[in-house]
Design a protein around this motif. Structure first.
Motif, PDB file in Angstrom:
ATOM      1  N   VAL A   1     -38.335  -1.403 -84.197  1.00 18.27           N
ATOM      2  CA  VAL A   1     -37.575  -0.149 -84.096  1.00 18.27           C
ATOM      3  C   VAL A   1     -37.457   0.368 -82.668  1.00 18.27           C
ATOM      4  CG1 VAL A   1     -38.098   0.649 -86.431  1.00 18.27           C
ATOM      5  CG2 VAL A   1     -39.729   1.069 -84.592  1.00 18.27           C
ATOM      6  N   ALA A   2     -38.002  -0.376 -81.701  1.00 14.00           N
ATOM      7  CA  ALA A   2     -37.970   0.095 -80.309  1.00 14.00           C
ATOM      8  C   ALA A   2     -38.168  -1.098 -79.387  1.00 14.00           C
ATOM      9  CB  ALA A   2     -39.083   1.110 -80.068  1.00 14.00           C
ATOM     10  N   ARG A   3     -37.949  -0.861 -78.087  1.00 10.13           N
ATOM     11  CA  ARG A   3     -38.207  -1.936 -77.130  1.00 10.13           C
ATOM     12  C   ARG A   3     -39.697  -2.254 -77.146  1.00 10.13           C
ATOM     13  NH1 ARG A   3     -38.156  -0.199 -72.515  1.00 10.13           N
ATOM     14  NH2 ARG A   3     -37.484   1.933 -72.803  1.00 10.13           N
ATOM     15  N   THR A   4     -40.028  -3.544 -77.012  1.00 13.12           N
ATOM     16  CA  THR A   4     -41.434  -3.933 -77.049  1.00 13.12           C
ATOM     17  C   THR A   4     -41.823  -4.372 -75.637  1.00 13.12           C
ATOM     18  OG1 THR A   4     -40.493  -5.939 -77.965  1.00 13.12           O
ATOM     19  CG2 THR A   4     -41.774  -4.586 -79.458  1.00 13.12           C
ATOM     20  N   GLU A   5     -42.301  -3.383 -74.866  1.00  9.57           N
ATOM     21  CA  GLU A   5     -42.571  -3.687 -73.454  1.00  9.57           C
ATOM     22  C   GLU A   5     -43.689  -4.713 -73.292  1.00  9.57           C
ATOM     23  OE1 GLU A   5     -42.855  -0.013 -71.166  1.00  9.57           O
ATOM     24  OE2 GLU A   5     -40.914   0.608 -71.981  1.00  9.57           O
ATOM     25  N   HIS A   6     -44.669  -4.697 -74.225  1.00 13.92           N
ATOM     26  CA  HIS A   6     -45.778  -5.652 -74.062  1.00 13.92           C
ATOM     27  C   HIS A   6     -45.338  -7.097 -74.360  1.00 13.92           C
ATOM     28  CE1 HIS A   6     -45.837  -4.816 -78.328  1.00 13.92           C
ATOM     29  NE2 HIS A   6     -46.698  -5.793 -78.530  1.00 13.92           N
ATOM     30  N   LEU A   7     -44.163  -7.261 -74.974  1.00 14.73           N
ATOM     31  CA  LEU A   7     -43.667  -8.621 -75.240  1.00 14.73           C
ATOM     32  C   LEU A   7     -42.515  -8.988 -74.302  1.00 14.73           C
ATOM     33  CD1 LEU A   7     -43.701  -8.357 -79.144  1.00 14.73           C
ATOM     34  CD2 LEU A   7     -45.427  -9.430 -77.677  1.00 14.73           C
ATOM     35  N   THR A   8     -42.310  -8.173 -73.282  1.00 15.58           N
ATOM     36  CA  THR A   8     -41.209  -8.364 -72.338  1.00 15.58           C
ATOM     37  C   THR A   8     -41.772  -8.909 -71.029  1.00 15.58           C
ATOM     38  OG1 THR A   8     -40.015  -6.547 -73.370  1.00 15.58           O
ATOM     39  CG2 THR A   8     -39.350  -7.117 -71.129  1.00 15.58           C
ATOM     40  N   PHE A   9     -41.206 -10.010 -70.554  1.00 21.30           N
ATOM     41  CA  PHE A   9     -41.779 -10.708 -69.386  1.00 21.30           C
ATOM     42  C   PHE A   9     -40.729 -10.991 -68.323  1.00 21.30           C
ATOM     43  CE2 PHE A   9     -44.652 -11.468 -72.804  1.00 21.30           C
ATOM     44  CZ  PHE A   9     -45.913 -11.568 -72.230  1.00 21.30           C
ATOM     45  N   ILE A  10     -41.174 -10.966 -67.076  1.00 24.55           N
ATOM     46  CA  ILE A  10     -40.372 -11.486 -65.972  1.00 24.55           C
ATOM     47  C   ILE A  10     -41.014 -12.819 -65.593  1.00 24.55           C
ATOM     48  CG2 ILE A  10     -39.636 -11.122 -63.570  1.00 24.55           C
ATOM     49  CD1 ILE A  10     -38.335  -9.117 -65.522  1.00 24.55           C
ATOM     50  N   CYS A  11     -40.210 -13.877 -65.639  1.00 24.77           N
ATOM     51  CA  CYS A  11     -40.756 -15.222 -65.445  1.00 24.77           C
ATOM     52  C   CYS A  11     -40.242 -15.771 -64.113  1.00 24.77           C
ATOM     53  CB  CYS A  11     -40.347 -16.122 -66.599  1.00 24.77           C
ATOM     54  SG  CYS A  11     -40.708 -15.377 -68.202  1.00 24.77           S
ATOM     55  N   THR A  12     -40.992 -15.516 -63.065  1.00 26.09           N
ATOM     56  CA  THR A  12     -40.642 -16.026 -61.740  1.00 26.09           C
ATOM     57  C   THR A  12     -41.671 -17.079 -61.359  1.00 26.09           C
ATOM     58  OG1 THR A  12     -41.853 -14.091 -60.957  1.00 26.09           O
ATOM     59  CG2 THR A  12     -39.471 -14.010 -60.779  1.00 26.09           C
ATOM     60  N   LYS A  13     -41.297 -17.962 -60.403  1.00 31.64           N
ATOM     61  CA  LYS A  13     -42.239 -19.022 -60.025  1.00 31.64           C
ATOM     62  C   LYS A  13     -43.531 -18.400 -59.516  1.00 31.64           C
ATOM     63  CE  LYS A  13     -38.785 -22.440 -58.876  1.00 31.64           C
ATOM     64  NZ  LYS A  13     -37.646 -21.771 -58.213  1.00 31.64           N
ATOM     65  N   LYS A  14     -43.379 -17.345 -58.674  1.00 30.25           N
ATOM     66  CA  LYS A  14     -44.594 -16.715 -58.132  1.00 30.25           C
ATOM     67  C   LYS A  14     -44.846 -15.386 -58.846  1.00 30.25           C
ATOM     68  CE  LYS A  14     -43.831 -18.236 -53.417  1.00 30.25           C
ATOM     69  NZ  LYS A  14     -42.800 -17.652 -52.584  1.00 30.25           N
ATOM     70  N   LYS A  15     -46.103 -15.165 -59.216  1.00 28.76           N
ATOM     71  CA  LYS A  15     -46.470 -13.938 -59.933  1.00 28.76           C
ATOM     72  C   LYS A  15     -46.141 -12.699 -59.090  1.00 28.76           C
ATOM     73  CE  LYS A  15     -50.102 -11.955 -62.614  1.00 28.76           C
ATOM     74  NZ  LYS A  15     -51.296 -11.296 -62.570  1.00 28.76           N
ATOM     75  N   LYS A  16     -46.376 -12.832 -57.805  1.00 31.41           N
ATOM     76  CA  LYS A  16     -46.170 -11.705 -56.898  1.00 31.41           C
ATOM     77  C   LYS A  16     -44.728 -11.190 -56.939  1.00 31.41           C
ATOM     78  CE  LYS A  16     -47.422 -10.432 -52.261  1.00 31.41           C
ATOM     79  NZ  LYS A  16     -46.493 -10.277 -51.244  1.00 31.41           N
ATOM     80  N   ASP A  17     -43.783 -12.110 -57.210  1.00 38.09           N
ATOM     81  CA  ASP A  17     -42.377 -11.694 -57.224  1.00 38.09           C
ATOM     82  C   ASP A  17     -42.051 -10.802 -58.419  1.00 38.09           C
ATOM     83  OD1 ASP A  17     -42.018 -13.009 -54.883  1.00 38.09           O
ATOM     84  OD2 ASP A  17     -41.203 -14.834 -55.794  1.00 38.09           O
ATOM     85  N   ALA A  18     -42.830 -10.912 -59.483  1.00 39.61           N
ATOM     86  CA  ALA A  18     -42.637 -10.013 -60.630  1.00 39.61           C
ATOM     87  C   ALA A  18     -43.300  -8.666 -60.352  1.00 39.61           C
ATOM     88  CB  ALA A  18     -43.205 -10.641 -61.891  1.00 39.61           C
TER      89      ALA A  18
END
Ligand code: OXD
Ligand code: MN
Length: 598
Positions: free
Chosen positions: A71-88
């Motif tokens: 019923v809402a956006r699920t921020e805990h299941l939303t990911f930014i997938c970049t090669k380097k963690k720092k870029d997210a």
């Protein structure tokens, strides 16, 4: 496989590859025609995805119910997938791209078996405009198709663009089993790709919206030197007929949609003000050849929250959603119209609630809690062109020039009704430190401030420290940058009562903002910025309680010194990546406060 209506090899290969993964029974290309839309509506009603509402009272309107835990956006299941963690950055959940693709592939595998895969070519922004970006969403949900037809420009005109250009965001969505334990919203900015699986809720599945127009677009905007922001865009027509445009960012539940289409209050109407709505959620802004910032709304619809929408809070929205609207998770009345908490009129004596159960007012669940007719995040999806205040410049390829950017939050104390930043850099600091106090509706300590820079915390597709740098750099690219302001409609008195009536009366503050942009009024300098002389705010037809204006505009030294501690703590999360300009601004603010008498 059916014949593809495009010669774009990259598109054909990708559609085929995703079809091999998801295993649909057939593939249907969305052409944007009325006939196809009507056929999809008919099929959705036949299979129970949509309920056709009373066509006399609500022509072209439908009701949809989601799964109860979707019923809402699920921020805990939303990911930014970049090669380097720092870029997210520390502001995003991160997964390594390869791991994310592998994990999601298992859920996508054969997820469309027995279903149709729809191919939706869509343009965010007017088709063919240099502002616009193209996406193609593959989905097994007719509800998604019908919402995308309202929220974006889709179909053959967009495919035409893809005959000349290979550049599009690859958006893959499957409802799969609508299982919260197998739900992922993945963004791959380096691959211009979005994968969303296991959800049917708008913010997770209308991939042109938050996913493309904010998370992916913000990443692209940094590279390409423009801005993708979580902002409304509105025009204010002044009594002399000149229209000035503003963009404004507020965290959720601060009245962004209501402000975007306000109806001038009686006292100011006589002066001849008129509001023109361009958008209520997203603004893409570029520096044009005149050195100013120009904005387009990439969307063509509103995906708004229903509860609380009525003819007092938002008369223009009440008009907007009378036709061609999809309602989600609202109450169904016996006459096949809809209702929600905070709608006009009394609650109906009975109905079917958002979960599909028979409902009567004031019935309680096993824990004694009142059962709501509509979910608190029930939504409507409606075309902007339905809005009585829709701007005549919605299709203009270069958008509209922005005179002012407004940030805002929900603060009982500390932030005055309105203040203006000293300059662009200080304005970036004001936006980077904005926040709202938690209300009873949220988890957490009541009154605790949640920082939400530029209202972008859940939507910035990369490291927010870099995003702040980008904002600072954009200021340097503009000969005529917009002036930056901060508003707070929610300040209270000692008894906890709101000091400012809000809603349409907010136009009085917008009028002061435009007067400042046009150098028509002076202002008082305080440590936090410029505030109005009370006599410069037109109060015709509005009477506040005694001293209310003084309280609304007060800058309290002790409260602000406390505020600087909170800002300091917030900034610490970005470690040494935080631009020095922002720590300089914080130090300068502390210095100014120290020397400030009460
Ligand atoms: C929205 C949001 O739905 O910001 O617009 O959550
Ligand atoms: Mn939003």
């Amino acid at each position: 496989m059916e014949k593809m209506p495009t010669t774009n090899k990259k598109l054909i290969d990708w559609v085929n590859k995703m079809a091999r993964l998801c295993g649909p029974e057939r593939i249907v290309w969305i052409d944007g025609s009325e006939e196809q839309k009507l056929a999809l509506e008919k099929e959705s009603v036949a299979n129970g995805d949509l309920i056709r509402l009373n066509q006399e009272k609500l022509p072209g309107c439908f009701l949809h119910r989601t799964a109860h835990d979707d019923v809402a956006r699920t921020e805990h299941l939303t990911f930014i997938c970049t090669k380097k963690k720092k870029d997210a950055g520390p502001n995003n959940n991160w997964m390594r791209p390869q791991a994310a693709y592998q994990k999601a592939k298992k859920i996508f595998k054969s997820s469309m078996s027995g279903r149709t895969m729809y191919v939706i070519p869509f343009s965010m922004g007017p088709v063919g405009s240099p502002f616009s970006k193209i996406g193609v969403e593959l989905t097994d949900s007719r509800y998604v198709v019908l919402n995308m037809l309202i929220m974006t420009r889709c179909g053959n005109a967009v495919l035409g663009q893809l005959e000349k250009n290979d550049n599009f965001t690859k958006c893959l969505h499957s409802k799969a089993k609508l299982d919260i334990n197998n739900r992922l919203i993945l963004h791959f900015p380096e691959d211009n790709t979005i994968w969303s699986v296991g959800s049917g809720y708008g913010g997770n599945v209308l991939l042109g919206k938050k996913c493309l127009s904010l998370r992916i677009a913000s990443f692209q905007a940094k590279k390409e030197k423009w801005m993708a922001e979580h902002m409304l865009i509105m025009g204010i027509e002044e009594p002399n007929g000149h229209v000035e445009y503003i963009a404004a960012a507020f965290p959720s539940a601060c009245g962004k949609t209501n402000l975007a289409m306000l109806v001038p209050p009686e006292g100011l109407k006589k002066k001849g003000y008129r509001i023109w709505t361009l958008g209520d959620d997203i603004s893409w802004m570029r520096v044009d050849s005149d050195g100013s910032l120009w904005a387009v709304n990439p969307e063509t619809g509103f995906f708004g929250v229903a509860p609380g929408t009525n003819s007092k809070t938002n008369p223009n929205m009440v008009e907007t959603i009378r036709k061609n609207t999809i309602y989600t998770n609202v109450l169904l009345k016996p006459d096949n119209t809809v209702w929600w908490e905070g709608a006009d009129g009394d609650a109906p004596a009975q109905g079917i609630d958002w979960k599909g159960n028979p409902w009567k007012p004031n019935t309680t669940d096993s824990e004694g809690k009142i059962i709501k007719g509509a979910h608190p995040n029930a939504r409507f999806t409606a075309p902007i062109v339905n809005c009585p205040s829709a701007s005549f410049r919605l299709e203009q390829h270069h958008g509209v020039p922005i005179s002012a950017i407004i940030f805002g939050g929900r603060r009982e104390h500390v932030a005055p009704l309105i203040y203006q930043s000293f300059n662009w850099q200080h304005g970036v600091f004001v936006g980077a430190t904005m926040g709202s106090e938690l209300t009873a509706a949220q988890v957490g300590k009541l009154g605790q401030v949640r920082r939400d820079p530029m209202a972008m915390l859940p939507f910035c597709g990369y490291n927010m420290a870099e995003y702040f740098k980008h904002w600072l750099n954009m200021g340097k690219l503009m000969a005529k940058p917009p002036k930056i302001f901060h508003v707070n409609w929610f300040r209270t008195d000692k008894a906890g009562k709101f000091l400012w009536p809000g809603f349409c009366e907010n136009l009085r503050i917008l009028e002061w903002i435009l007067d400042r942009c046009n150098n028509k009024v002076n202002a008082m300098e305080t440590p936090i910025g410029y505030i109005p002389y009370p006599f410069d705010i037109d109060m015709t037809g509005l009477k506040l309680s005694e001293n209310a204006m003084d309280s609304l505009l007060k800058v309290n030294k002790e409260e602000w010194l406390e505020e600087t501690k909170g800002i300091n703590k917030f900034f610490a999360m970005f470690k040494k990546d935080l631009p020095k300009e922002l720590t300089d601004e914080l130090e300068a603010l502390m210095e100014r406060l120290k020397g400030y008498g009460q």
